[in-house]
Design an enzyme around this catalytic site. Structure first.
Site, PDB file in Angstrom:
ATOM      1  N   ASP A   1       0.823  -1.208   0.000  1.00  0.00           N
ATOM      2  CA  ASP A   1       0.000   0.000   0.000  1.00  0.00           C
ATOM      3  C   ASP A   1       0.854   1.252   0.000  1.00  0.00           C
ATOM      4  OD1 ASP A   1      -2.017  -1.805   0.133  1.00  0.00           O
ATOM      5  OD2 ASP A   1      -2.866  -1.114   2.025  1.00  0.00           O
TER       6      ASP A   1
ATOM      7  N   GLU B   1       0.683  -6.458  -5.534  1.00  0.00           N
ATOM      8  CA  GLU B   1       0.420  -5.538  -6.634  1.00  0.00           C
ATOM      9  C   GLU B   1       1.651  -4.757  -7.080  1.00  0.00           C
ATOM     10  OE1 GLU B   1      -2.242  -1.525  -7.552  1.00  0.00           O
ATOM     11  OE2 GLU B   1      -3.078  -3.088  -6.284  1.00  0.00           O
TER      12      GLU B   1
END
Length: 383
Positions: A19, A275
């Site tokens: 994140d 990600e």
């Protein structure tokens, strides 16, 4: 002359650095490429410092790379909201800040930056509004993705140029800095950044049995205990090495973002997770194997197969099967072939997979970058 636009990005650091890694790349890109006044609000500066050592973990406010980095404290101090507010990954804005947003006229453009997915539904939900149930505010969902109807992928404008310059001129020095020799002509260099994985011992076994040398470079992280168990040693730390058969393992220190990019550019094959590292590996124009974050009921398998559908489009059947097999085996899917067969198939199509990785990187550029699309979206709302 129009005044400089102001942006606030909020990031709640959960785990695994993904994140904050994405939020930091985004903040830097907005400031550097679009001249925006960006504040990045982060609740865990110590974790942030791991990926960007210049960050001071104890400073309430600091400027780094043109971004105002602010400690996100609870309770949240009164702050004038920016013109554009990005809520990274549904982190939930502080209530005092939300109230201040509702008092602005016009209200800020409020964007919820979602996680990346290649699934088909992403384009249908990209950009949709969501009115706040109590306040006169509207939040817009912004989905990164792989098609023109999505928010694109996060990348800096100069990433391709920096990668090309490194590959042409910077790799020998990089290997020396890691304490490694230049690769042998028949050697495969692999980076391994992964969550704990039951498939790892089998992968290490096939590398050890490979007919050519395999060097695996592992940044410190969650798979270190598994590597130690496979090597039958009490533990491993940065600087340690291990050998079995054709496989040489090197444990590297935890890397900041720029160093990790260089590792991806330098290796012949990159195993990545989550990600941020997955996206960076795609921009590296090198073959990759992605491990999705494991979810209940194996919901992550749909994410893996959706990305594979995009990634292998246009490949011949044999090469596509080789890519699919290794990715699916690595993600624990119940496929017919074991790791030895999956690795043999990948090795047999390695040259074609390498050519495809370079072509894929070019295809991604046609979709547009997340930074540019996010700015365009916000500007259209601000008009």
């Amino acid at each position: 002359m129009r005044a400089m636009r102001t942006w606030d990005i909020f990031c709640n650091v959960v785990d695994n650095y993904g994140d904050i890694g994405i939020a930091w790349r985004l903040a830097r890109g907005l400031a550097r490429e679009h001249g925006l006044a960006v504040r990045l609000w982060v609740n865990d500066l110590r974790t942030f410092q791991r990926i960007w050592p210049a960050i001071s973990p104890d400073a309430d406010q600091q400027v780094c790379e043109g971004v105002a980095v602010c400690a996100w404290h609870t309770p949240f101090a009164p702050t004038r909201p920016a013109q554009v507010v990005v809520e990274a990954f549904g982190c939930a804005l502080p209530e005092p800040y939300l109230l201040a947003m509702s008092e602005q006229s016009p209200p800020p453009v409020w964007i919820n930056l979602e996680y990346l997915s290649a699934e088909p539904w992403v384009a249908e939900h990209h950009g949709l509004p969501s009115p706040h149930p109590r306040l006169p505010l509207t939040k817009y969902f912004f989905f990164p993705g792989y098609t023109p109807g999505t928010g694109g992928l996060l990348a800096e404008a100069d990433v391709a140029g920096r990668r090309t310059a490194f590959v042409h001129d910077g790799m020998p020095a990089f290997w020396r800095e890691l304490g490694l020799d230049t690769p042998q002509a028949d050697e495969l260099r692999v980076s391994l950044f992964a969550y704990e994985n039951p498939a790892l011992p089998g992968l290490l076994d096939v590398w050890a049995a490979d007919p050519h040398p395999v060097t695996c470079l592992v940044p410190e992280g969650r798979v270190i205990p598994q590597l130690a168990a496979w090597l039958a040693v009490p533990g491993l730390r940065a600087g340690d090495t291990g050998r079995r058969g054709a496989l040489q393992l090197h444990v590297l220190p935890f890397m900041n973002q720029d160093w990790y990019d260089r590792l991806l550019w330098a290796c012949d094959l990159n195993f990545v997770r989550g990600e941020d590292s997955c996206v960076r590996a795609q921009w590296a124009a090198r073959p990759l194997v992605w491990q999705a974050y494991p979810q209940a009921d194996n919901a992550h398998w749909d994410k893996v197969n959706a990305l594979l559908t995009h990634y292998t489009a246009g490949l011949d059947r044999t090469t596509a099967d080789a890519v699919n097999g290794l990715w699916q085996r690595w993600n624990g899917m119940p496929i017919a072939h074991g790791m030895p067969a999956c690795w043999a198939a990948w090795r047999s199509r390695q040259a074609a997979i390498e050519r495809h990785a370079q072509a894929w990187c070019g295809r991604l550029g046609l979709v547009g970058t997340l930074i540019d699309k996010l700015v365009e979206f916000a500007e259209n709302k601000l008009k």
